[in-house]
Design a protein around this motif. Structure first.
Motif, mmCIF file in Angstrom:
data_model
loop_
_atom_site.group_PDB
_atom_site.id
_atom_site.type_symbol
_atom_site.label_atom_id
_atom_site.label_comp_id
_atom_site.label_asym_id
_atom_site.label_seq_id
_atom_site.Cartn_x
_atom_site.Cartn_y
_atom_site.Cartn_z
ATOM 1 N N SER A 182 21.511 -8.740 38.558
ATOM 2 C CA SER A 182 21.204 -9.258 39.570
ATOM 3 C C SER A 182 20.294 -9.182 40.693
ATOM 4 N N GLU A 183 19.203 -7.523 40.639
ATOM 5 C CA GLU A 183 18.874 -7.147 41.227
ATOM 6 C C GLU A 183 17.442 -7.868 40.642
ATOM 7 N N PHE A 184 17.651 -8.306 39.206
ATOM 8 C CA PHE A 184 16.241 -8.154 38.570
ATOM 9 C C PHE A 184 16.053 -9.690 38.807
ATOM 10 N N ALA A 185 14.457 -10.515 39.172
ATOM 11 C CA ALA A 185 14.798 -11.920 38.725
ATOM 12 C C ALA A 185 12.628 -12.314 38.147
ATOM 13 N N VAL A 186 13.208 -12.876 37.452
ATOM 14 C CA VAL A 186 11.523 -13.407 36.414
ATOM 15 C C VAL A 186 10.721 -14.469 37.701
ATOM 16 N N VAL A 187 9.745 -15.219 37.326
ATOM 17 C CA VAL A 187 9.252 -15.920 38.133
ATOM 18 C C VAL A 187 7.833 -15.892 37.330
ATOM 19 N N PHE A 188 8.165 -17.658 36.411
ATOM 20 C CA PHE A 188 7.183 -17.332 35.594
ATOM 21 C C PHE A 188 6.481 -18.267 35.274
ATOM 22 N N GLY A 189 5.066 -18.248 35.106
ATOM 23 C CA GLY A 189 4.108 -19.394 36.112
ATOM 24 C C GLY A 189 3.556 -19.640 34.910
ATOM 25 N N ALA A 190 3.124 -20.934 33.703
ATOM 26 C CA ALA A 190 2.813 -21.324 33.496
ATOM 27 C C ALA A 190 1.390 -22.090 33.826
ATOM 28 N N MET A 191 0.504 -22.154 33.220
ATOM 29 C CA MET A 191 -1.254 -22.952 33.642
ATOM 30 C C MET A 191 -1.143 -23.443 32.496
ATOM 31 N N GLY A 192 -2.219 -25.324 32.657
ATOM 32 C CA GLY A 192 -2.395 -24.516 31.017
ATOM 33 C C GLY A 192 -1.502 -25.616 29.853
ATOM 34 N N ILE A 193 -0.264 -25.071 30.593
ATOM 35 C CA ILE A 193 -0.126 -24.563 28.495
ATOM 36 C C ILE A 193 0.624 -26.694 28.141
ATOM 37 N N THR A 194 0.766 -26.221 27.063
ATOM 38 C CA THR A 194 0.948 -27.832 26.171
ATOM 39 C C THR A 194 2.459 -28.291 26.460
ATOM 40 N N THR A 255 0.943 -17.279 32.568
ATOM 41 C CA THR A 255 0.407 -17.216 30.789
ATOM 42 C C THR A 255 -0.756 -18.655 31.567
ATOM 43 N N ASP A 256 -1.439 -19.124 30.827
ATOM 44 C CA ASP A 256 -2.530 -18.255 30.458
ATOM 45 C C ASP A 256 -3.608 -18.174 31.657
ATOM 46 N N MET A 257 -3.938 -17.422 31.773
ATOM 47 C CA MET A 257 -5.097 -16.785 32.509
ATOM 48 C C MET A 257 -6.168 -17.434 32.399
ATOM 49 N N THR A 258 -6.446 -17.088 31.032
ATOM 50 C CA THR A 258 -7.626 -18.354 30.640
ATOM 51 C C THR A 258 -7.569 -19.613 30.858
ATOM 52 N N ASN A 259 -6.785 -20.094 31.063
ATOM 53 C CA ASN A 259 -6.453 -21.732 31.427
ATOM 54 C C ASN A 259 -6.823 -21.483 33.052
ATOM 55 N N TYR A 260 -6.570 -21.050 33.859
ATOM 56 C CA TYR A 260 -6.785 -20.699 35.374
ATOM 57 C C TYR A 260 -8.433 -20.357 35.000
ATOM 58 N N CYS A 261 -8.965 -19.905 34.754
ATOM 59 C CA CYS A 261 -10.561 -19.215 34.902
ATOM 60 C C CYS A 261 -10.738 -20.841 34.469
ATOM 61 N N GLU A 262 -10.616 -21.385 33.420
ATOM 62 C CA GLU A 262 -11.080 -22.916 32.387
ATOM 63 C C GLU A 262 -11.414 -22.937 33.924
ATOM 64 N N ALA A 263 -10.028 -23.766 35.083
ATOM 65 C CA ALA A 263 -10.079 -24.866 36.095
ATOM 66 C C ALA A 263 -11.377 -24.543 36.880
ATOM 67 N N LEU A 264 -11.216 -22.594 37.321
ATOM 68 C CA LEU A 264 -12.842 -22.247 38.441
ATOM 69 C C LEU A 264 -13.722 -22.920 37.626
#
Length: 470
Positions: A182-194, A255-264
């Motif tokens: 309960s003290e452990f949490a996951v924050v999942f950020g998906a960028m530009g995935i299909t 995931t995926d930081m490459t898609n993030y940088c392509e957006a930049l």
């Protein structure tokens, strides 16, 4: 609140408008199209008389007759503990059919940098259940450890396995059963995935029950690129709230930081900025650092933020600007390997170029096990020697090698087959991982184990293993 109908130009994801007052950088904007649609944007550039607005939902439908309203505040994320178990889009709006979010407060998504003096040094072990990481490149609470992958490799499966299995071992021992994890949490950020990848992620989260302790942000490939630049900031703002206000140990997977940088790069091109290396903006290093440096621990605060950014290296090139800059900012990397993948290894982690710079502080007696450091060093040395001998065998043939060399060749094969290859559903404790390491090291003569203390060799070395091999 003033309303303007002074849009002069629309360029890609950007809208330019004339103003007669001072507008703040990063301020949120509402643009109403002639058809009545309302789109949100953010001030990217503000000079006297003209502002550049990046529009999150894309500029489709906007024309010079659209009206612009400046909201007078920067973008904020509504945060609450009730976000756990929710799925949001890349702009932070719920997309799981659940109730509206009633926030405890609204936090600026840019966030404040952690004062270096207030940082606690990361030195507590996080168990991922994956031998290639736990045994050889240990993840430590508060660390940022990226996964360097490439197109077509199963980095998504590895990310899901980490999200599903990651635990803080001593937490589990303290509260077995009632609210384990309960003290452990996951924050999942998906960028530009299909959409297909998104469906796989969600199916796995729901099937394994991992969603209950997770907050998921989904920015899909057909969502606007501009939204991609906001998604990780929303995810990290949520993580900071859960960690530093609510005491959770938060694992952030991006995931995926490459898609993030392509957006930049796309936004930089629309702004007609002078490009840097390979067309990426010159400020990309600073921008990535703003994200990665939000990992860590604070003195006197129970919670922590550990980051695992995932990036696919364009053309499998680890000198490409994205992995290159990421490697400078983060504390090591987990390298996925195409050759190991073609041999059917799951996960295909190549431990030799992988590195966890904080590993030494998070292992050993009282943290993992007293023999951890020695076993890891010895496995590295033996596997590296086996790899070198494989190159030699290609030239001179196996018959030309000595008995000792043949043992190292066999070791390299068994290391990949038994230590690295474990499938995406196997969850190994650190004891299991280290015991497999000793099984492998026991196939080598004792005299070869020069990186492990004598008393540990006496305790763990299996005399019969070498005999069985012979």
């Amino acid at each position: 609140m003033k309303e303007y109908q002074t849009i002069t130009e629309i360029s890609g994801p950007l809208v330019f408008a004339e103003v007669d007052e001072s507008i703040g950088y990063d301020e949120i904007v509402e643009i109403e199209t002639p058809s009545g649609d309302i789109k949100r944007g953010q001030i990217l550039e503000s000079s006297s008389g003209l502002v550049a607005i990046q529009v999150f939902e894309g500029t489709e439908g906007i024309d010079t007759n659209s009206s612009v309203r400046f909201m007078g505040e920067t973008m904020k994320m509504p945060v609450t503990e009730d976000l756990l178990g929710r799925v949001l889009d890349g702009s932070g709006n719920p997309i799981d059919g659940g109730p509206d979010i009633v926030p405890d407060e609204r936090r600026d998504i840019v966030g404040a940098a952690i004062n270096p003096y207030a940082r606690e040094y990361p030195e507590e072990f996080i168990q991922t259940g994956i031998s290639g990481i736990d045994g050889m490149n240990t993840l430590v609470r508060g660390q940022k450890l990226p996964i360097f992958s490439a197109s077509g490799l199963p980095h998504n499966d590895l990310a899901l396995q980490i999200a599903r299995q990651a635990t803080v071992p001593e937490e589990d021992e303290g509260d077995e059963g009632d609210d384990e994890g309960s003290e452990f949490a996951v924050v999942f950020g998906a960028m530009g995935i299909t959409a297909e990848e998104a469906n796989e992620f969600m199916a796995d989260f729901e099937r394994t029950g991992a969603l209950e302790r997770s907050v998921v942000f989904m920015n899909l490939a057909d969502d606007p690129a501009v939204e991609r630049t906001v998604t990780p900031r929303l995810a990290l703002t949520t993580a900071e709230y859960l960690a530093f206000d609510k005491g959770y140990h938060v694992l952030v997977i991006l995931t995926d930081m490459t898609n993030y940088c392509e957006a930049l790069r796309e936004i930089g091109a629309a702004r007609e900025e002078v490009p840097g290396r390979r067309g990426y903006p010159g400020y990309m290093y600073t921008d990535l650092a703003q994200l990665y440096e939000r990992a860590g621990r604070l003195k006197g605060v129970e919670g922590s933020i550990t980051q695992i950014p995932i990036l696919t290296m364009p053309g499998d090139d680890d000198t490409h600007p994205i992995p290159d800059l990421t490697g400078y900012i983060t504390e090591g990397q987990i390298m996925m390997d195409r050759d190991l993948e073609s041999q059917g290894l799951k996960p295909p982690i190549n431990v030799l170029p992988s590195l966890s710079r904080l590993m030494d502080d998070g292992i050993g007696e009282g943290l993992t096990r007293a023999d951890h450091g020695g076993v890891s060093d010895q496995l590295y040395a033996a596997y590296a020697e086996g790899q070198d001998l494989r190159d030699l065998v290609n030239i001179v043939g196996r018959e030309a090698l000595s008995e000792r060399d043949n043992k190292y060749l066999d070791f390299a094969d068994r290391f990949e087959a038994e230590f690295i290859d474990q499938g995406f559903d196997t969850n190994r404790s650190i004891d299991e991982t280290l015991n497999i390491g000793w099984d492998l090291l026991s196939t080598l003569p004792k005299t070869e184990l020069n990186r492990v203390d004598e008393e540990l060799i006496e305790e763990y070395y299996q005399e019969d293993a070498e005999a069985v091999e012979a």
